[in-house]
Design an enzyme around this catalytic site. Structure first.
Site, PDB file in Angstrom:
ATOM      1  N   ALA A  97       1.042  -1.185   0.003  1.00 29.48           N
ATOM      2  CA  ALA A  97       0.036  -0.016   0.089  1.00 29.48           C
ATOM      3  C   ALA A  97       0.931   1.010  -0.014  1.00 29.48           C
ATOM      4  O   ALA A  97       0.853   2.155   0.744  1.00 29.48           O
ATOM      5  CB  ALA A  97      -0.894   0.009   1.227  1.00 29.48           C
ATOM      6  N   HIS A 133       3.003   4.617  -0.264  1.00 31.22           N
ATOM      7  CA  HIS A 133       2.682   5.952  -0.527  1.00 31.22           C
ATOM      8  C   HIS A 133       3.900   6.973  -0.630  1.00 31.22           C
ATOM      9  O   HIS A 133       4.751   6.416  -0.971  1.00 31.22           O
ATOM     10  CB  HIS A 133       1.798   6.498   0.760  1.00 31.22           C
ATOM     11  CG  HIS A 133       2.419   6.006   1.883  1.00 31.22           C
ATOM     12  ND1 HIS A 133       3.415   6.417   2.415  1.00 31.22           N
ATOM     13  CD2 HIS A 133       1.919   5.110   2.994  1.00 31.22           C
ATOM     14  CE1 HIS A 133       3.777   5.744   3.638  1.00 31.22           C
ATOM     15  NE2 HIS A 133       2.849   5.003   3.842  1.00 31.22           N
ATOM     16  N   SER A 135       0.658   7.031   5.901  1.00 34.63           N
ATOM     17  CA  SER A 135       0.575   5.809   6.685  1.00 34.63           C
ATOM     18  C   SER A 135      -0.280   5.009   5.612  1.00 34.63           C
ATOM     19  O   SER A 135      -1.191   5.662   5.064  1.00 34.63           O
ATOM     20  CB  SER A 135      -0.124   5.997   7.997  1.00 34.63           C
ATOM     21  OG  SER A 135      -0.362   4.622   8.453  1.00 34.63           O
ATOM     22  N   SER A 136       0.035   3.652   5.560  1.00 36.04           N
ATOM     23  CA  SER A 136      -0.752   2.941   4.410  1.00 36.04           C
ATOM     24  C   SER A 136      -2.227   2.835   5.116  1.00 36.04           C
ATOM     25  O   SER A 136      -3.411   2.803   4.618  1.00 36.04           O
ATOM     26  CB  SER A 136      -0.294   1.526   4.511  1.00 36.04           C
ATOM     27  OG  SER A 136       0.862   1.366   3.973  1.00 36.04           O
ATOM     28  N   HIS A 191       7.027   5.983   1.482  1.00 32.27           N
ATOM     29  CA  HIS A 191       7.535   4.837   1.079  1.00 32.27           C
ATOM     30  C   HIS A 191       8.612   5.165  -0.071  1.00 32.27           C
ATOM     31  O   HIS A 191       9.562   4.893  -0.211  1.00 32.27           O
ATOM     32  CB  HIS A 191       6.558   3.683   0.692  1.00 32.27           C
ATOM     33  CG  HIS A 191       5.818   2.998   1.705  1.00 32.27           C
ATOM     34  ND1 HIS A 191       4.527   3.052   1.671  1.00 32.27           N
ATOM     35  CD2 HIS A 191       6.214   2.287   2.627  1.00 32.27           C
ATOM     36  CE1 HIS A 191       3.988   2.340   2.799  1.00 32.27           C
ATOM     37  NE2 HIS A 191       5.117   1.912   3.413  1.00 32.27           N
TER      38      HIS A 191
HETATM   39  P1  AMP Z   1       5.251  -0.063   6.345  1.00 33.49           P
HETATM   40  O1  AMP Z   1       4.939  -0.707   4.985  1.00 33.49           O
HETATM   41  O2  AMP Z   1       4.309   0.456   7.198  1.00 33.49           O
HETATM   42  O3  AMP Z   1       5.905  -1.224   7.224  1.00 33.49           O
HETATM   43  O4  AMP Z   1       6.616   0.888   6.264  1.00 33.49           O
HETATM   44  C1  AMP Z   1       7.653   0.516   5.465  1.00 33.49           C
HETATM   45  C2  AMP Z   1       8.600   1.654   5.961  1.00 33.49           C
HETATM   46  O5  AMP Z   1       8.297   2.853   5.574  1.00 33.49           O
HETATM   47  C3  AMP Z   1       9.038   1.849   7.283  1.00 33.49           C
HETATM   48  O6  AMP Z   1      10.372   1.634   7.764  1.00 33.49           O
HETATM   49  C4  AMP Z   1       8.258   2.864   7.837  1.00 33.49           C
HETATM   50  O7  AMP Z   1       8.727   3.571   8.952  1.00 33.49           O
HETATM   51  C5  AMP Z   1       8.480   3.745   6.555  1.00 33.49           C
HETATM   52  N1  AMP Z   1       7.509   4.828   6.789  1.00 33.49           N
HETATM   53  C6  AMP Z   1       5.991   4.663   6.603  1.00 33.49           C
HETATM   54  N2  AMP Z   1       5.519   5.857   6.717  1.00 33.49           N
HETATM   55  C7  AMP Z   1       6.426   6.699   6.780  1.00 33.49           C
HETATM   56  C8  AMP Z   1       6.213   7.970   6.740  1.00 33.49           C
HETATM   57  N3  AMP Z   1       5.231   8.851   6.876  1.00 33.49           N
HETATM   58  N4  AMP Z   1       7.468   8.740   6.987  1.00 33.49           N
HETATM   59  C9  AMP Z   1       8.841   8.057   6.927  1.00 33.49           C
HETATM   60  N5  AMP Z   1       8.757   6.805   6.620  1.00 33.49           N
HETATM   61  C10 AMP Z   1       7.651   6.000   6.532  1.00 33.49           C
END
Ligand code: AMP
Length: 274
Positions: free
Chosen positions: A29, A31, A182-183, A34
């Protein structure tokens, strides 16, 4: 871009790669935030690898796991657009054994905040990340400051287990409204999404108070909590040092305000360095 779906396939490929590898683990997902991590991995390494895997071991709530957004078709396009070399999409059948060696998050920094609200969460995060590190063997691995405690614990795992990987912490990225990308934002109603921008406004208010010399943690927390209306259910709001020690007074330049709130049944976490 090559899409790789099995561990065996990635491992055989890995034997042939002698270059620097930049790795970004994600749950999909994708964004803009990412994208910023992925862009860095592409720019700073010879080879870039992105994984998309919604890791069941890090969810302590099956409803949360089931409602986790899936936008794979679009994610593939995003990775292609950014120039990713390899997109790794492993399956749970392959990632986990029925009975296996487990990884345990540290008792202190792993069991507070997110660790307290989501029992077992960091055990699951560290377990899957260690597996990924062993499969991908990256030179650098990119993680966002958005998940500040996760980033801290991954750095700790790398240090404690003597892993030869450079963990790169990337800035937290916000939508123009101030809401952290955020996803899970996909699951917010338009009204809740608009409301959720209050989190950042409250963070800025805390920052401003600190700049005026108000550094008493309890006072800052109480005044911040008063600003949330009943659309929010605040799970925690804490101010710790950047290495997760409890404090009664803000250490200016070395502290972190962290929050977890439910809004519209969606759990959001956010933080700001102060
Ligand atoms: P996730 O897919 O939620 O596991 O996130 C993958 C990576 O993207 C993780 O290292 C998160 O900390 C990073 N991430 C997600 N949202 C943000 C954001 N708003 N700002 C910076 N890094 C992010």
């Amino acid at each position: 871009m090559q899409i790789i779906k099995t561990i065996q396939e990635f491992k055989s490929l890995r034997k042939k790669l002698n270059n620097n590898i930049g790795f970004v683990p994600t749950m999909g997902a994708l964004h803009i935030a990412h994208e910023s991590l992925i862009q860095r991995a592409v720019d700073e390494n010879d080879i870039s690898v992105v994984s998309i895997y919604v890791n069941p071991a890090q969810f302590n709530n099956s409803k949360d796991f089931d409602s986790y957004p899936n936008t794979l078709e679009n994610d593939i396009k995003v990775c292609e657009k950014l120039g990713v070399d390899y997109l790794f999409l492993p399956s749970s059948d392959e990632m986990y054994y029925i009975d296996e060696v487990l990884i345990k998050a540290p008792e202190g920094t792993g069991s507070m905040l997110e660790g307290a609200c989501r029992p077992g969460h960091f055990d699951g995060v560290l377990r899957v990340i260690l597996k990924f590190f062993n499969i991908i063997q990256p030179t650098k691995a990119y993680f966002g400051q958005k998940d500040a405690q996760q980033l801290f614990l991954i750095n700790m795992m790398v240090k404690n287990l003597f892993l030869d990987i450079d963990v790169v912490g990337c800035d937290l990225i916000r939508e123009p409204s101030g809401l952290a990308y955020s996803s899970r934002n996909i699951n917010l109603s338009a009204k809740a999404k608009e409301k959720a921008s209050l989190i950042y406004k409250i963070f800025l208010d805390i920052k401003q108070k600190i700049s005026h010399g108000i550094i008493d943690v309890e006072k800052l927390k109480t005044e911040a909590l008063e600003q949330f209306d009943d659309m929010f259910e605040v799970e925690y709001l804490e101010i710790y040092t950047r290495d997760f020690h409890k404090i009664s007074q803000v250490e200016v330049g070395n502290s972190l305000v962290m929050i977890s709130v439910y809004i519209d049944d969606v759990r959001l976490i956010d933080n700001i360095l102060v």
